[in-house]
Design a protein around this motif. Sequence first.
Motif, mmCIF file in Angstrom:
data_model
loop_
_atom_site.group_PDB
_atom_site.id
_atom_site.type_symbol
_atom_site.label_atom_id
_atom_site.label_comp_id
_atom_site.label_asym_id
_atom_site.label_seq_id
_atom_site.Cartn_x
_atom_site.Cartn_y
_atom_site.Cartn_z
ATOM 1 N N LEU A 63 4.959 -27.724 14.415
ATOM 2 C CA LEU A 63 6.154 -28.536 14.222
ATOM 3 C C LEU A 63 6.911 -28.573 15.537
ATOM 4 C CD1 LEU A 63 8.195 -29.967 12.267
ATOM 5 C CD2 LEU A 63 9.204 -27.708 11.890
ATOM 6 N N ARG A 64 7.351 -29.766 15.920
ATOM 7 C CA ARG A 64 8.130 -29.949 17.145
ATOM 8 C C ARG A 64 9.446 -30.618 16.769
ATOM 9 N NH1 ARG A 64 4.872 -29.401 21.561
ATOM 10 N NH2 ARG A 64 6.112 -30.697 22.934
ATOM 11 N N VAL A 65 10.563 -30.025 17.233
ATOM 12 C CA VAL A 65 11.884 -30.550 16.911
ATOM 13 C C VAL A 65 12.721 -30.580 18.188
ATOM 14 C CG1 VAL A 65 13.961 -30.234 15.521
ATOM 15 C CG2 VAL A 65 11.758 -29.483 14.614
ATOM 16 N N VAL A 66 13.275 -31.754 18.530
ATOM 17 C CA VAL A 66 14.172 -31.862 19.684
ATOM 18 C C VAL A 66 15.495 -31.197 19.305
ATOM 19 C CG1 VAL A 66 15.410 -33.433 21.218
ATOM 20 C CG2 VAL A 66 13.079 -33.993 20.484
ATOM 21 N N ILE A 67 15.928 -30.233 20.118
ATOM 22 C CA ILE A 67 17.146 -29.480 19.802
ATOM 23 C C ILE A 67 18.206 -29.579 20.900
ATOM 24 C CG2 ILE A 67 15.974 -27.886 18.238
ATOM 25 C CD1 ILE A 67 16.023 -25.803 20.527
ATOM 26 N N THR A 68 18.037 -30.471 21.850
ATOM 27 C CA THR A 68 18.947 -30.598 22.987
ATOM 28 C C THR A 68 20.396 -30.767 22.543
ATOM 29 O OG1 THR A 68 17.158 -31.672 24.204
ATOM 30 C CG2 THR A 68 19.369 -31.867 25.137
ATOM 31 N N GLU A 69 20.658 -31.733 21.679
ATOM 32 C CA GLU A 69 22.028 -32.015 21.248
ATOM 33 C C GLU A 69 22.608 -30.890 20.401
ATOM 34 O OE1 GLU A 69 23.985 -34.447 22.430
ATOM 35 O OE2 GLU A 69 22.259 -34.896 23.705
ATOM 36 N N VAL A 70 21.777 -30.262 19.577
ATOM 37 C CA VAL A 70 22.231 -29.143 18.750
ATOM 38 C C VAL A 70 22.707 -27.997 19.646
ATOM 39 C CG1 VAL A 70 21.496 -27.358 17.127
ATOM 40 C CG2 VAL A 70 20.814 -29.731 16.765
ATOM 41 N N LEU A 71 21.930 -27.681 20.679
ATOM 42 C CA LEU A 71 22.314 -26.611 21.597
ATOM 43 C C LEU A 71 23.639 -26.925 22.287
ATOM 44 C CD1 LEU A 71 18.858 -25.713 23.201
ATOM 45 C CD2 LEU A 71 19.993 -24.629 21.245
ATOM 46 N N LYS A 72 23.837 -28.201 22.655
ATOM 47 C CA LYS A 72 25.108 -28.605 23.278
ATOM 48 C C LYS A 72 26.264 -28.467 22.299
ATOM 49 C CE LYS A 72 23.268 -31.876 26.618
ATOM 50 N NZ LYS A 72 23.115 -33.289 26.976
ATOM 51 N N GLU A 73 26.080 -28.957 21.065
ATOM 52 C CA GLU A 73 27.141 -28.888 20.062
ATOM 53 C C GLU A 73 27.534 -27.445 19.745
ATOM 54 O OE1 GLU A 73 26.645 -31.261 16.502
ATOM 55 O OE2 GLU A 73 25.645 -32.818 17.671
ATOM 56 N N LEU A 74 26.570 -26.547 19.779
ATOM 57 C CA LEU A 74 26.837 -25.136 19.500
ATOM 58 C C LEU A 74 27.364 -24.396 20.731
ATOM 59 C CD1 LEU A 74 23.714 -24.285 17.321
ATOM 60 C CD2 LEU A 74 26.083 -24.534 16.533
ATOM 61 N N GLY A 75 27.350 -25.060 21.892
ATOM 62 C CA GLY A 75 27.832 -24.438 23.127
ATOM 63 C C GLY A 75 26.896 -23.380 23.676
ATOM 64 N N ILE A 76 25.607 -23.494 23.377
ATOM 65 C CA ILE A 76 24.644 -22.483 23.828
ATOM 66 C C ILE A 76 23.535 -23.081 24.701
ATOM 67 C CG2 ILE A 76 25.103 -20.924 21.897
ATOM 68 C CD1 ILE A 76 22.551 -21.968 20.542
ATOM 69 N N GLU A 77 23.779 -24.260 25.262
ATOM 70 C CA GLU A 77 22.735 -24.917 26.047
ATOM 71 C C GLU A 77 22.337 -24.157 27.303
ATOM 72 O OE1 GLU A 77 26.539 -27.067 27.408
ATOM 73 O OE2 GLU A 77 25.809 -26.140 25.579
ATOM 74 N N ASP A 78 23.197 -23.266 27.801
ATOM 75 C CA ASP A 78 22.870 -22.494 29.000
ATOM 76 C C ASP A 78 22.488 -21.047 28.700
ATOM 77 O OD1 ASP A 78 23.292 -24.661 30.727
ATOM 78 O OD2 ASP A 78 25.462 -24.292 30.735
ATOM 79 N N ASP A 79 22.405 -20.685 27.417
ATOM 80 C CA ASP A 79 22.047 -19.317 27.049
ATOM 81 C C ASP A 79 20.590 -19.024 27.402
ATOM 82 O OD1 ASP A 79 24.588 -19.198 26.061
ATOM 83 O OD2 ASP A 79 24.009 -18.639 24.014
ATOM 84 N N GLU A 80 20.311 -17.773 27.708
ATOM 85 C CA GLU A 80 18.945 -17.344 28.042
ATOM 86 C C GLU A 80 18.034 -17.289 26.821
ATOM 87 O OE1 GLU A 80 17.447 -16.515 31.031
ATOM 88 O OE2 GLU A 80 19.228 -17.447 31.900
ATOM 89 N N SER A 81 18.615 -17.057 25.652
ATOM 90 C CA SER A 81 17.809 -16.989 24.435
ATOM 91 C C SER A 81 18.552 -17.679 23.289
ATOM 92 C CB SER A 81 17.492 -15.542 24.059
ATOM 93 O OG SER A 81 18.684 -14.841 23.802
#
Length: 109
Positions: A63-81
């Motif tokens: 399964l492949r899911v694009v999560i780019t926007e979700v990570l931005k909305e959650l404020g974790i787009e720059d997190d290491e994990s």
Amino acid sequence: EKSEKDEVLVIEGIELDKRYWVHFNVLVNVVDDGSDVCPGNTEFVGTFTTVPHGHNHRGKTSLRVVITEVLKELGIEDDESVIVRLDPKVGGDKVTIGGMKIELQPKGR
């Protein structure tokens, strides 16, 4: 580089018995069991579902899911994990997961 690419959650080696219905939700950044997270929540990124079919009992897929926007909305787009939780709804004992990773791929691909 990340601005030109999408972050894609890849769930690999989903192995299941095709005689059974399997359904699980995919959640990001949920620290509890996730049972109260639904499609209206930002942390909900997708669903995997199969219905009983076929004569070959075992099957393997991914399964492949694009999560780019979700990570931005959650404020974790720059997190290491990132915490990824699979919330089984049906047939959780009938499926195994080979692994998970996040890949960068060109936008719109």
